[in-house]
Motif scaffolding. Structure first.
Motif, PDB file in Angstrom:
ATOM      1  N   THR B   6      45.087  21.476 -13.201  1.00 30.19           N
ATOM      2  CA  THR B   6      44.789  20.895 -11.885  1.00 30.19           C
ATOM      3  C   THR B   6      44.021  21.920 -11.075  1.00 30.19           C
ATOM      4  O   THR B   6      44.243  23.131 -11.191  1.00 30.19           O
ATOM      5  CB  THR B   6      46.058  20.520 -11.107  1.00 30.19           C
ATOM      6  OG1 THR B   6      46.703  21.732 -10.691  1.00 30.19           O
ATOM      7  CG2 THR B   6      47.003  19.707 -11.939  1.00 30.19           C
ATOM      8  N   LEU B   9      44.521  20.501  -6.262  1.00 37.70           N
ATOM      9  CA  LEU B   9      45.068  19.147  -6.235  1.00 37.70           C
ATOM     10  C   LEU B   9      45.797  18.895  -4.914  1.00 37.70           C
ATOM     11  O   LEU B   9      46.668  19.666  -4.509  1.00 37.70           O
ATOM     12  CB  LEU B   9      46.037  18.958  -7.404  1.00 37.70           C
ATOM     13  CG  LEU B   9      46.689  17.579  -7.521  1.00 37.70           C
ATOM     14  CD1 LEU B   9      45.653  16.525  -7.851  1.00 37.70           C
ATOM     15  CD2 LEU B   9      47.760  17.595  -8.585  1.00 37.70           C
ATOM     16  N   THR B  10      45.416  17.816  -4.237  1.00 40.49           N
ATOM     17  CA  THR B  10      46.067  17.443  -2.985  1.00 40.49           C
ATOM     18  C   THR B  10      46.574  16.020  -3.119  1.00 40.49           C
ATOM     19  O   THR B  10      45.831  15.128  -3.510  1.00 40.49           O
ATOM     20  CB  THR B  10      45.087  17.554  -1.807  1.00 40.49           C
ATOM     21  OG1 THR B  10      44.605  18.894  -1.760  1.00 40.49           O
ATOM     22  CG2 THR B  10      45.771  17.229  -0.487  1.00 40.49           C
ATOM     23  N   LEU B  11      47.875  15.818  -2.831  1.00 42.12           N
ATOM     24  CA  LEU B  11      48.480  14.495  -2.977  1.00 42.12           C
ATOM     25  C   LEU B  11      49.195  14.118  -1.694  1.00 42.12           C
ATOM     26  O   LEU B  11      49.734  14.975  -1.008  1.00 42.12           O
ATOM     27  CB  LEU B  11      49.508  14.511  -4.116  1.00 42.12           C
ATOM     28  CG  LEU B  11      49.004  14.852  -5.509  1.00 42.12           C
ATOM     29  CD1 LEU B  11      50.186  15.061  -6.441  1.00 42.12           C
ATOM     30  CD2 LEU B  11      48.106  13.760  -6.027  1.00 42.12           C
ATOM     31  N   ALA B  48      51.123  11.340 -10.132  1.00 40.84           N
ATOM     32  CA  ALA B  48      49.708  11.700 -10.242  1.00 40.84           C
ATOM     33  C   ALA B  48      49.371  12.085 -11.684  1.00 40.84           C
ATOM     34  O   ALA B  48      48.331  11.701 -12.204  1.00 40.84           O
ATOM     35  CB  ALA B  48      49.388  12.839  -9.292  1.00 40.84           C
ATOM     36  N   PRO B  55      44.739  11.277  -6.561  1.00 37.67           N
ATOM     37  CA  PRO B  55      44.733  12.461  -5.707  1.00 37.67           C
ATOM     38  C   PRO B  55      43.875  12.228  -4.461  1.00 37.67           C
ATOM     39  O   PRO B  55      42.876  11.511  -4.535  1.00 37.67           O
ATOM     40  CB  PRO B  55      44.090  13.535  -6.594  1.00 37.67           C
ATOM     41  CG  PRO B  55      44.132  13.019  -7.976  1.00 37.67           C
ATOM     42  CD  PRO B  55      44.142  11.534  -7.879  1.00 37.67           C
TER      43      PRO B  55
END
Lengths: 274, 241
Positions: B6, B9-11, B48, B55
């Protein structure tokens, strides 16, 4: 017994009711296994109340009953599915909300329609007279759709029923199948409620699945058994209804109660003998 | 090339950012434990990885021939499942669903895969029993066998020992270790820190304060500040369930 049967088959109304009823029982039982196991049994009940409201309004406004009820109930089914997967309003209270609301609207519509002759009793508790030739056509199409779905997508239906998260992870379009099941359930209920009545139709969805689950232990055997139980109890109920001149919906539900009791005892005996 | 990598990665979960600029990678053969208090975004990260959540930013890349839907996933059990009428073999073979398009029935090869995994997890004697008659530990083994039918490369386990007694928990960890040693990469979400440190090769620690997170080997983790939360750090987050 033979005399009763030959009498039954010589009346076109009864033959129509038998055809529609057998097909609807079959569909309801198959869909019911999945609905009951997913804890969606009350959706059937909610939808039948919505169906009652839609039929009442259609009658008051002099519209074709099926053309109004089928789309309205399908919409309600999608709405209920969405509500059940939404954590803000819990599924069970959402269903109670929608079903009592629809029932009230239906009753209001009937009471305000002066001069329109609506038999409230047959809407609520069913009657074989209200089954039309159109219902026969729709129920044949419906039964084909349900059977095809169960044959071709059986493994996927199992996966979705058993474990939605896992099914999603393996790339199955879970929402699509859920909507398909909701759609077919909606049509099953609208067709079946004319015969069974809107108060009683959800029993066709719930009873056979619950009875089979007492005794059988694999998904396949539960599915097959509930289809058989559903059709057999329907036919026995119809014969009793004809012979004893009792309302058909209630007679069928009573046979289902007896079947459930039988399966319950059988299940208890089997598990004790181990 | 790593199996999973990753980058930034922003969720988000219900419009709240729960994971921000997360970088980590999983190599073939690794045993990664994802730890962190409730609300730190563990479940969102799992979704994810499985492709069930897009994401908001950054990327997840799969390498070494890993296909996203061929991750062997072991979800947390739901209450509806515990009394489900299904035979053990029915449940296990449903793990093969990802490798078949629209064919309605299972092939001979899929039946063989299922039988192999039933044997691998010591379920042969139970295979015709009903899932609802099994104990919690046996049910979990059945679901693990199903996950193995779905993958040859990577298992993703979401709190696999929740609700199991200590004996069965140890047995479960033993099985997972054996599977890992046979070449299957393992990613496990867990609250059980002691076992995470004992079995894992790598630790990913998610925290509510995004800067305190950690990714590295288990040995590095013990040296780092992130392990402070073991000693009873902030646990006032919201549950993401």
């Amino acid at each position: 017994m033979g005399k009763i049967l030959s009498e039954m088959f010589s009346a076109p109304i009864l033959v129509r009711a038998l055809i529609v009823g057998i097909l609807v029982s079959l569909c309801a039982a198959l869909l019911g296994v999945s609905l009951v196991l997913k804890r969606y049994s009350m959706i059937g009940d909610g939808l039948s109340h919505v169906g009652f409201g839609a039929l009442a309004i259609a009658a008051v406004m002099n519209l074709a009953p099926m053309a109004v009820a089928i789309p309205v109930v399908i919409l309600a089914a999608f709405l209920l599915l969405r509500l059940s997967s939404n954590s803000k309003i819990k599924g069970d209270s959402a269903i109670a909300l929608i079903s009592t609301g629809a029932l009230a609207i239906g009753v209001m519509a009937v009471s305000m329609s002066h001069g329109v002759n609506i038999d409230l009793n047959s809407y609520l508790f069913g009657s074989i007279v209200s089954v039309s030739g159109g219902d026969v056509v729709i129920s044949v199409i419906l039964a084909c759709a349900v059977l095809l779905m169960f044959v071709f997508f059986y493994t996927k239906i199992f996966a979705i029923t058993f474990d939605e998260s896992f099914a999603k992870a393996t790339g199955i379009n879970v929402n699509l199948y859920n909507m398909l099941i909701a759609l077919l359930t909606a049509v099953t209920i609208v067709i079946g409620m004319r015969l069974m009545g809107s108060m009683l139709i959800s029993s066709l969805i719930i009873f056979p699945a619950l009875s089979s689950m007492r005794v059988f232990k694999s998904f396949k055997s539960v599915t097959i058994c509930s289809a058989v139980v559903s059709v057999v109890t329907f036919v026995i109920g119809m014969i009793i209804s004809y012979a004893a001149d009792t309302p058909c919906g209630a007679s069928i539900v009573c046979v289902n109660i007896a079947a459930f009791a039988g399966f319950f005892i059988a299940g208890a005996v089997v598990s004790r003998s181990k | 090339m790593a199996l999973i990598k990753t980058e930034k990665l922003t969720l988000s979960y219900e419009n709240m950012t729960v994971i921000e600029n997360l970088n980590f990678e999983v190599k073939s053969g690794d045993y990664l434990c994802i730890v962190g208090e409730n609300g730190s975004g563990k479940s969102t990260l799992v979704k994810a990885l499985l492709g069930l959540k897009k994401p908001v930013g950054g990327s997840i890349e799969f390498g070494d021939g890993l296909i996203q839907k061929e991750i062997g996933y072991l979800p947390q059990q739901t209450s509806a499942q515990r009394d489900f009428p299904a035979s053990v073999s029915e449940v296990v073979i449903s793990g093969c669903l990802n490798s078949r398009g629209i064919r309605p029935f299972y092939s001979v090869k899929e039946r063989k895969t299922a039988a192999e995994n039933i044997e691998r997890l010591g379920l042969t004697e139970l295979k015709n029993r009903s899932y609802r008659e099994l104990s919690g530990g046996q049910q979990q083994r059945v679901l693990l066998a199903r996950a193995l039918c779905a993958t040859k490369k990577l298992l993703l386990l979401d709190e696999p020992v929740t609700g199991l007694d200590p004996m069965v928990t140890a047995e479960m960890y033993g099985l997972i270790e054996k599977i890992n040693k046979s070449g299957v990469t393992v990613i496990m979400v867990t609250h059980d820190m002691a076992s995470a440190l004992r079995y894992a090769s790598h630790i990913l620690c998610l925290t509510e304060n995004k800067d305190d997170g950690f990714f590295g080997t288990a040995a590095e983790f013990l040296e780092s500040n992130a392990s402070n939360f073991l000693k009873g750090g902030a646990a006032n987050g919201q549950d993401t369930e």
